[in-house]
Design a protein around this motif. Sequence first.
Motif, PDB file in Angstrom:
ATOM      1  N   GLN A  52       0.827  -1.209   0.000  1.00  0.00           N
ATOM      2  CA  GLN A  52       0.000   0.000   0.000  1.00  0.00           C
ATOM      3  C   GLN A  52       0.860   1.258   0.000  1.00  0.00           C
ATOM      4  OE1 GLN A  52      -2.336  -0.641   3.533  1.00  0.00           O
ATOM      5  NE2 GLN A  52      -4.005  -1.663   2.433  1.00  0.00           N
ATOM      6  N   LEU A  53       1.891   1.269   0.825  1.00  0.00           N
ATOM      7  CA  LEU A  53       2.769   2.435   0.878  1.00  0.00           C
ATOM      8  C   LEU A  53       3.540   2.591  -0.436  1.00  0.00           C
ATOM      9  CD1 LEU A  53       4.167   4.785   2.239  1.00  0.00           C
ATOM     10  CD2 LEU A  53       5.638   3.147   3.450  1.00  0.00           C
ATOM     11  N   THR A  54       4.005   1.492  -0.991  1.00  0.00           N
ATOM     12  CA  THR A  54       4.765   1.556  -2.238  1.00  0.00           C
ATOM     13  C   THR A  54       3.904   2.084  -3.383  1.00  0.00           C
ATOM     14  OG1 THR A  54       6.151  -0.285  -1.497  1.00  0.00           O
ATOM     15  CG2 THR A  54       6.157   0.208  -3.850  1.00  0.00           C
ATOM     16  N   GLU A  55       2.649   1.674  -3.432  1.00  0.00           N
ATOM     17  CA  GLU A  55       1.755   2.182  -4.470  1.00  0.00           C
ATOM     18  C   GLU A  55       1.650   3.707  -4.398  1.00  0.00           C
ATOM     19  OE1 GLU A  55      -1.897   0.045  -3.979  1.00  0.00           O
ATOM     20  OE2 GLU A  55      -0.948  -1.904  -4.384  1.00  0.00           O
ATOM     21  N   ARG A  56       1.566   4.235  -3.193  1.00  0.00           N
ATOM     22  CA  ARG A  56       1.489   5.689  -3.051  1.00  0.00           C
ATOM     23  C   ARG A  56       2.809   6.362  -3.443  1.00  0.00           C
ATOM     24  NH1 ARG A  56      -1.512   8.259   1.978  1.00  0.00           N
ATOM     25  NH2 ARG A  56      -1.163  10.003   0.556  1.00  0.00           N
ATOM     26  N   LEU A  57       3.933   5.724  -3.087  1.00  0.00           N
ATOM     27  CA  LEU A  57       5.229   6.299  -3.458  1.00  0.00           C
ATOM     28  C   LEU A  57       5.393   6.351  -4.980  1.00  0.00           C
ATOM     29  CD1 LEU A  57       7.474   4.577  -0.777  1.00  0.00           C
ATOM     30  CD2 LEU A  57       6.977   7.027  -0.926  1.00  0.00           C
ATOM     31  N   ILE A  58       4.926   5.334  -5.665  1.00  0.00           N
ATOM     32  CA  ILE A  58       5.034   5.309  -7.129  1.00  0.00           C
ATOM     33  C   ILE A  58       4.079   6.313  -7.758  1.00  0.00           C
ATOM     34  CG2 ILE A  58       4.583   3.869  -9.170  1.00  0.00           C
ATOM     35  CD1 ILE A  58       5.666   1.486  -7.514  1.00  0.00           C
ATOM     36  N   GLU A  59       2.855   6.344  -7.287  1.00  0.00           N
ATOM     37  CA  GLU A  59       1.845   7.224  -7.896  1.00  0.00           C
ATOM     38  C   GLU A  59       2.061   8.690  -7.555  1.00  0.00           C
ATOM     39  OE1 GLU A  59      -2.160   5.795  -6.975  1.00  0.00           O
ATOM     40  OE2 GLU A  59      -2.339   5.378  -9.120  1.00  0.00           O
ATOM     41  N   GLU A  60       2.388   8.978  -6.306  1.00  0.00           N
ATOM     42  CA  GLU A  60       2.404  10.359  -5.839  1.00  0.00           C
ATOM     43  C   GLU A  60       3.797  10.969  -5.778  1.00  0.00           C
ATOM     44  OE1 GLU A  60       0.095  10.758  -2.202  1.00  0.00           O
ATOM     45  OE2 GLU A  60      -1.084   8.992  -2.767  1.00  0.00           O
ATOM     46  N   ALA A  61       4.833  10.134  -5.679  1.00  0.00           N
ATOM     47  CA  ALA A  61       6.190  10.668  -5.542  1.00  0.00           C
ATOM     48  C   ALA A  61       7.114  10.181  -6.660  1.00  0.00           C
ATOM     49  CB  ALA A  61       6.765  10.284  -4.179  1.00  0.00           C
ATOM     50  N   ALA A  62       6.551   9.532  -7.682  1.00  0.00           N
ATOM     51  CA  ALA A  62       7.292   9.145  -8.892  1.00  0.00           C
ATOM     52  C   ALA A  62       8.503   8.267  -8.596  1.00  0.00           C
ATOM     53  CB  ALA A  62       7.712  10.382  -9.678  1.00  0.00           C
ATOM     54  N   PHE A  63       8.348   7.316  -7.667  1.00  0.00           N
ATOM     55  CA  PHE A  63       9.434   6.369  -7.457  1.00  0.00           C
ATOM     56  C   PHE A  63       9.562   5.461  -8.670  1.00  0.00           C
ATOM     57  CE2 PHE A  63       9.748   8.135  -3.406  1.00  0.00           C
ATOM     58  CZ  PHE A  63      10.880   7.634  -2.764  1.00  0.00           C
ATOM     59  N   SER A  64      10.796   5.100  -9.007  1.00  0.00           N
ATOM     60  CA  SER A  64      11.093   4.493 -10.306  1.00  0.00           C
ATOM     61  C   SER A  64      10.981   2.981 -10.321  1.00  0.00           C
ATOM     62  CB  SER A  64      12.524   4.862 -10.732  1.00  0.00           C
ATOM     63  OG  SER A  64      12.776   6.236 -10.572  1.00  0.00           O
ATOM     64  N   PHE A  65      11.289   2.336  -9.205  1.00  0.00           N
ATOM     65  CA  PHE A  65      11.279   0.876  -9.182  1.00  0.00           C
ATOM     66  C   PHE A  65      11.248   0.374  -7.749  1.00  0.00           C
ATOM     67  CE2 PHE A  65      15.750   2.141  -9.229  1.00  0.00           C
ATOM     68  CZ  PHE A  65      16.326   1.354  -8.234  1.00  0.00           C
ATOM     69  N   VAL A  66      10.902  -0.915  -7.624  1.00  0.00           N
ATOM     70  CA  VAL A  66      10.945  -1.628  -6.355  1.00  0.00           C
ATOM     71  C   VAL A  66      12.048  -2.671  -6.456  1.00  0.00           C
ATOM     72  CG1 VAL A  66       9.635  -2.997  -4.697  1.00  0.00           C
ATOM     73  CG2 VAL A  66       8.457  -1.333  -6.149  1.00  0.00           C
ATOM     74  N   ALA A  67      12.953  -2.693  -5.482  1.00  0.00           N
ATOM     75  CA  ALA A  67      14.033  -3.674  -5.438  1.00  0.00           C
ATOM     76  C   ALA A  67      13.817  -4.548  -4.215  1.00  0.00           C
ATOM     77  CB  ALA A  67      15.393  -2.988  -5.362  1.00  0.00           C
ATOM     78  N   VAL A  68      13.772  -5.871  -4.417  1.00  0.00           N
ATOM     79  CA  VAL A  68      13.386  -6.771  -3.333  1.00  0.00           C
ATOM     80  C   VAL A  68      14.507  -7.738  -2.986  1.00  0.00           C
ATOM     81  CG1 VAL A  68      10.996  -6.619  -4.124  1.00  0.00           C
ATOM     82  CG2 VAL A  68      12.375  -8.612  -4.780  1.00  0.00           C
ATOM     83  N   GLU A  69      14.401  -8.318  -1.820  1.00  0.00           N
ATOM     84  CA  GLU A  69      15.346  -9.326  -1.350  1.00  0.00           C
ATOM     85  C   GLU A  69      15.044 -10.656  -2.059  1.00  0.00           C
ATOM     86  OE1 GLU A  69      16.435 -11.565   2.856  1.00  0.00           O
ATOM     87  OE2 GLU A  69      15.253  -9.726   2.923  1.00  0.00           O
ATOM     88  N   GLY A  70      15.292 -10.668  -3.366  1.00  0.00           N
ATOM     89  CA  GLY A  70      15.027 -11.834  -4.190  1.00  0.00           C
ATOM     90  C   GLY A  70      16.076 -11.937  -5.280  1.00  0.00           C
ATOM     91  N   ASP A  71      16.062 -13.050  -6.017  1.00  0.00           N
ATOM     92  CA  ASP A  71      17.085 -13.305  -7.031  1.00  0.00           C
ATOM     93  C   ASP A  71      16.798 -12.530  -8.318  1.00  0.00           C
ATOM     94  OD1 ASP A  71      18.586 -15.094  -5.497  1.00  0.00           O
ATOM     95  OD2 ASP A  71      17.212 -16.723  -5.959  1.00  0.00           O
ATOM     96  N   TRP A  72      17.867 -12.045  -8.951  1.00  0.00           N
ATOM     97  CA  TRP A  72      17.739 -11.238 -10.160  1.00  0.00           C
ATOM     98  C   TRP A  72      16.977 -11.960 -11.282  1.00  0.00           C
ATOM     99  CZ3 TRP A  72      18.497  -6.216 -11.287  1.00  0.00           C
ATOM    100  CH2 TRP A  72      18.458  -5.854 -12.652  1.00  0.00           C
ATOM    101  N   PRO A  73      17.316 -13.181 -11.672  1.00  0.00           N
ATOM    102  CA  PRO A  73      16.588 -13.795 -12.796  1.00  0.00           C
ATOM    103  C   PRO A  73      15.113 -14.040 -12.495  1.00  0.00           C
ATOM    104  CG  PRO A  73      18.666 -14.937 -12.388  1.00  0.00           C
ATOM    105  CD  PRO A  73      18.429 -14.025 -11.221  1.00  0.00           C
TER     106      PRO A  73
END
Length: 429
Positions: A52-73
């Motif tokens: 929920q917070l990330t959705e607001r950061l992307i929509e309202e503050a133009a955040f570019s991407f989400v980077a997660v504790e997961g494997d690249w491929p």
Amino acid sequence: MSRYGDDVAALAAPLEGAGDFDVLLDRVGTARVVMLGEASHGTHEFYQSRAQLTERLIEEAAFSFVAVEGDWPDVARVDRSVRLADGAPEDPRDALATFERWPTWMWANDETAGFGQWLRWHNAGVDPEVRAGMHGLDVYSLWESLREILVYLREHDPEQVPAALAAFRCFEPYGEDAQMYALATRFVASACENEVVDLLVQLRERAREDRGPERFDVWQNAEVVAGAERYYRAMVRGGRESWNVRDRHMDATLARLLDHYGPESKAVVWAHNTHIGDARATDMGERGEVNIGQLARERYGPDDVVLVGFGSHHGTVVAGDGWGAPMEEMLVPPARDSAVEGVLHSAAPSRSLLVFPDGERPDLLTDALDHRAIGVVYHPERDHWSNYVPTVLGERYDAFCWFDETRGVDAMRVPPTPVFEPETYPSGV
């Protein structure tokens, strides 16, 4: 009520939905990096609120991407789906269903799928060049990344295939068993290090010449191979060095992503509290361990980084009772009364947001209190003596999301696979 009751009352505001994040968005302001934690890898409320917070950061503050504790491929398949790439699954859930590395429930769950579906919907309404991405920061995918490199080079850059094959053939005798490779490095000091370095240098140079997304992807896969090789060598020598190799790899990956997206880019990071909360505010710092929260503050400056911790008092969680064990929903017993979780249980609204002030701070934020951390391996019967990290809350985080009672994530059912990776240090975070 504990002696911190007045501090909690002054700081904690009800958190019933996405609209209650306004004060935290004000705190984020123009920050370039926002890191959102979790006190376990299997709690519904942490994943839901973080989305929920990330959705607001992307929509309202133009955040570019989400980077997660997961494997690249693995996460790259989700990225192609959410950014509507040709040939990618139309539903990000289908990409998440291909995750095979244990613990699959960490990302193959309904909560992450729901966020991926929202992100695809959001991206469908904006120009392709500004669509928000989703990427993996972690270091485990040595063989998967090697295969991705070979597939790309055979089609697009055959001159580089010999270097990739040399690295692949060096690792081939270990049968994709990281533990076997790690043990072999005890007897052959460099093992496959030279082959990996040669591959990395060549792909790094090509990526500087061609800054397109496909070239960046193959370069990052080479960085993963190099990082994984270092990580598995460190694992066999004993835990703490491997922790630093892993978090420095995640920090460097985040920096490459921000550079790739451009000078105005901004990132949201999803990872365990143990990674995103500044290590210097815990006993990790005394042991010489660093993490991505500390490294980000050092790299970008504390004013450009916002670290948000998460916690709960009791409920259930999805975890395993051993490394590689089947997932199960386990009871989380009530936290210690003297811990952060006990203090908040006694005085805070059942779902709360605490945004920490600058300047003079109350004792709750300056005293060292125990703070619970649950990994993918969990033994509830040992919780009271084995799952707490001494923490100065106001130095470890900039804000805190509190959920008094929580439940396990809604995990997707995916086929179990063999586990070849050595157990992480500390276990499963």
